[in-house]
Design an enzyme around this catalytic site. Structure first.
Site, PDB file in Angstrom:
ATOM      1  N   ASP A 124      -5.916  -7.067   5.188  1.00 31.19           N
ATOM      2  CA  ASP A 124      -7.101  -6.539   4.643  1.00 31.19           C
ATOM      3  C   ASP A 124      -7.954  -7.507   4.210  1.00 31.19           C
ATOM      4  OD1 ASP A 124      -8.688  -4.491   3.708  1.00 31.19           O
ATOM      5  OD2 ASP A 124      -7.304  -3.691   2.338  1.00 31.19           O
ATOM      6  N   LYS A 136       3.482 -15.483   2.056  1.00 31.28           N
ATOM      7  CA  LYS A 136       3.476 -16.112   0.826  1.00 31.28           C
ATOM      8  C   LYS A 136       5.073 -16.159   0.368  1.00 31.28           C
ATOM      9  CE  LYS A 136       1.763 -17.518  -3.176  1.00 31.28           C
ATOM     10  NZ  LYS A 136       1.095 -18.906  -2.989  1.00 31.28           N
ATOM     11  N   ASP A 143     -11.846  -9.436   5.711  1.00 28.32           N
ATOM     12  CA  ASP A 143     -13.342  -9.526   5.213  1.00 28.32           C
ATOM     13  C   ASP A 143     -13.791 -10.719   5.062  1.00 28.32           C
ATOM     14  OD1 ASP A 143     -12.947  -6.557   4.833  1.00 28.32           O
ATOM     15  OD2 ASP A 143     -13.530  -6.688   2.637  1.00 28.32           O
ATOM     16  N   TYR A 174       0.766  -1.169  -0.014  1.00 25.94           N
ATOM     17  CA  TYR A 174       0.111   0.117  -0.095  1.00 25.94           C
ATOM     18  C   TYR A 174       0.782   1.383  -0.152  1.00 25.94           C
ATOM     19  CZ  TYR A 174      -4.060  -3.051   0.922  1.00 25.94           C
ATOM     20  OH  TYR A 174      -5.051  -3.859   0.963  1.00 25.94           O
ATOM     21  N   ASP A 178      -2.842 -18.557   0.598  1.00 25.28           N
ATOM     22  CA  ASP A 178      -3.621 -19.334  -0.415  1.00 25.28           C
ATOM     23  C   ASP A 178      -4.498 -20.405   0.474  1.00 25.28           C
ATOM     24  OD1 ASP A 178      -1.189 -20.156  -0.366  1.00 25.28           O
ATOM     25  OD2 ASP A 178      -1.133 -20.777  -2.636  1.00 25.28           O
TER      26      ASP A 178
END
Ligand code: NAD
Length: 348
Positions: free
Chosen positions: A234, A178, A238, A124, A210
């Site tokens: 982030d 990852k 959700d 970001y 994943d």
């Protein structure tokens, strides 16, 4: 006197923030003197000051006890050269809010774990980023690029906080990355491995992002503290909101090394339902639960608010987004939900 800066923001922000303000004002019954200061962030700030976060607001933030934020963004600013969301990135960076703690908790389902999201670095903020043009296969072609980057200090401060929080919980940390592909994740794992040697009584586990998305739905009870990067945090928060019922139900607290705390729900400005008095205010109300516990150090008030919220749900009332989880419940508005919680918060 407790000084609270209220930044309602855009979309459903003002509607949900109003429910939190009802509770804050009721704190007078519990002996608190509270001074509320209102200001702007996001799209409303762009409209008023041509910036999503003014220097004046930053100055106020640096001299305030608590910041309560609604949410930012909306259709109106989709083509604006300055985006409302830049206000969020700016407030996090300017206040050095490096950790965002998102509790995934539901007493009905016995769910209780924390996502600790890195908030000041990663893709970001990483540079270079932008949109440019270059010749590819003899054709002038646009390309967009971002940089996922973490330095040692950013990783260490977040991991240390996570280990220290874990000491008062189940002493179990899962780091999500990852590392099979990304170098920033490889460094993250190396540092995690190194720091964990100082916390021998805490069990540490690594998952690739994943596969983690599957485990979070299938085996969510095995998690206690999850620590992860800005972008992965982030996304998975959700996803995890589905475990508790609705995206509208997740709170968060962002912290830095000083005493500044920012409380906000995890969801966005929900422009599709803004202005209809149907938004779920639980995310911001649970953010207040955290504010009572961490900023006011008042666990009694924090529990009182938490159980007032869940009492309304168990008595058969909910906002429309939760209808599929509480199908026998009566649907009520944002304002009615806030009024009921406030009633139980004061009188029960
Ligand atoms: P969103 O979280 O705003 O909405 C996703 C879906 O969830 C929508 O259907 C919405 O109606 C629903 N929803 C969200 N909060 C709800 C609530 N409290 N009650 C009931 N339903 C709720 O995500 P989006 O649609 O991807 O983004 C909309 C805008 O919000 C964009 O501009 C985005 O950049 C911004 N955004 C802001 C924040 C923030 O302020 N922290 C976070 C995420 C997205």
């Amino acid at each position: 006197m407790i000084n609270i800066l209220i930044l309602p923001g855009d979309g459903i922000g003002p509607e949900i923030t109003n429910q939190a303000i009802k509770i804050i004002k009721s704190c007078i019954f519990y002996g608190y003197k509270i001074n509320l200061i209102y200001n702007y962030i996001g799209g409303v700030s762009i409209d008023k000051f041509k910036t999503p976060l003014s220097e004046n607001v930053i100055k106020i933030c640096l001299n305030i006890d608590v910041i309560l934020l609604g949410c930012v963004g909306g259709y109106k600013w989709i083509n604006s050269p300055i985006k409302p969301e830049e206000g969020l990135l700016k407030i996090r960076k300017k206040l050095n809010l490096f950790a965002n703690i998102r509790p995934i908790k539901c007493p009905f389902k016995n769910i209780d774990f924390l996502i600790i999201r890195e908030l000041n670095g990663g893709i970001y903020y990483g540079k270079p980023k932008g949109i440019s043009k270059q010749i590819i296969n003899n054709i002038p072609t646009w390309y967009g690029y971002d940089t996922e980057i973490y330095n040692e200090q950013e990783i260490i401060r977040l991991l240390k906080l996570s280990f220290n929080l874990s000491l008062n919980r189940k002493k179990k940390i899962t780091s999500i990355d990852k590392a099979n592909v990304l170098y920033s994740s490889k460094l993250w794992r190396k540092i995690l491995n190194y720091i964990s040697k100082n916390y021998k009584n805490i069990s540490v586990n690594n998952l690739y992002i994943d596969y983690a998305t599957i485990e979070l739905i299938k085996n969510y009870k095995k998690f206690d503290i999850i620590v992860t990067s800005n972008i992965f945090g982030d996304i998975i928060s959700d996803q995890c909101s589905l475990l508790t019922g609705s995206l509208g139900m997740l709170p968060s607290i962002s912290i830095n090394n000083k005493s500044i705390c920012l409380f906000e729900p995890c969801h966005g400005s929900a422009p599709d339902i803004a202005g209809k008095d149907i938004a779920n205010p639980i995310g911001i109300l649970l953010s207040l639960v955290m504010m009572f516990e961490y900023t006011l150090n008042n666990k009694i008030l924090s529990n009182k608010l938490f159980y007032s919220i869940y009492k309304i749900l168990s008595y058969g009332f909910c906002t429309i987004d939760m209808k599929k989880y509480f199908f026998n419940s009566k649907i009520i508005s944002t304002n009615e939900f806030g009024d009921l919680v406030n009633y139980y918060f004061i009188y029960d």
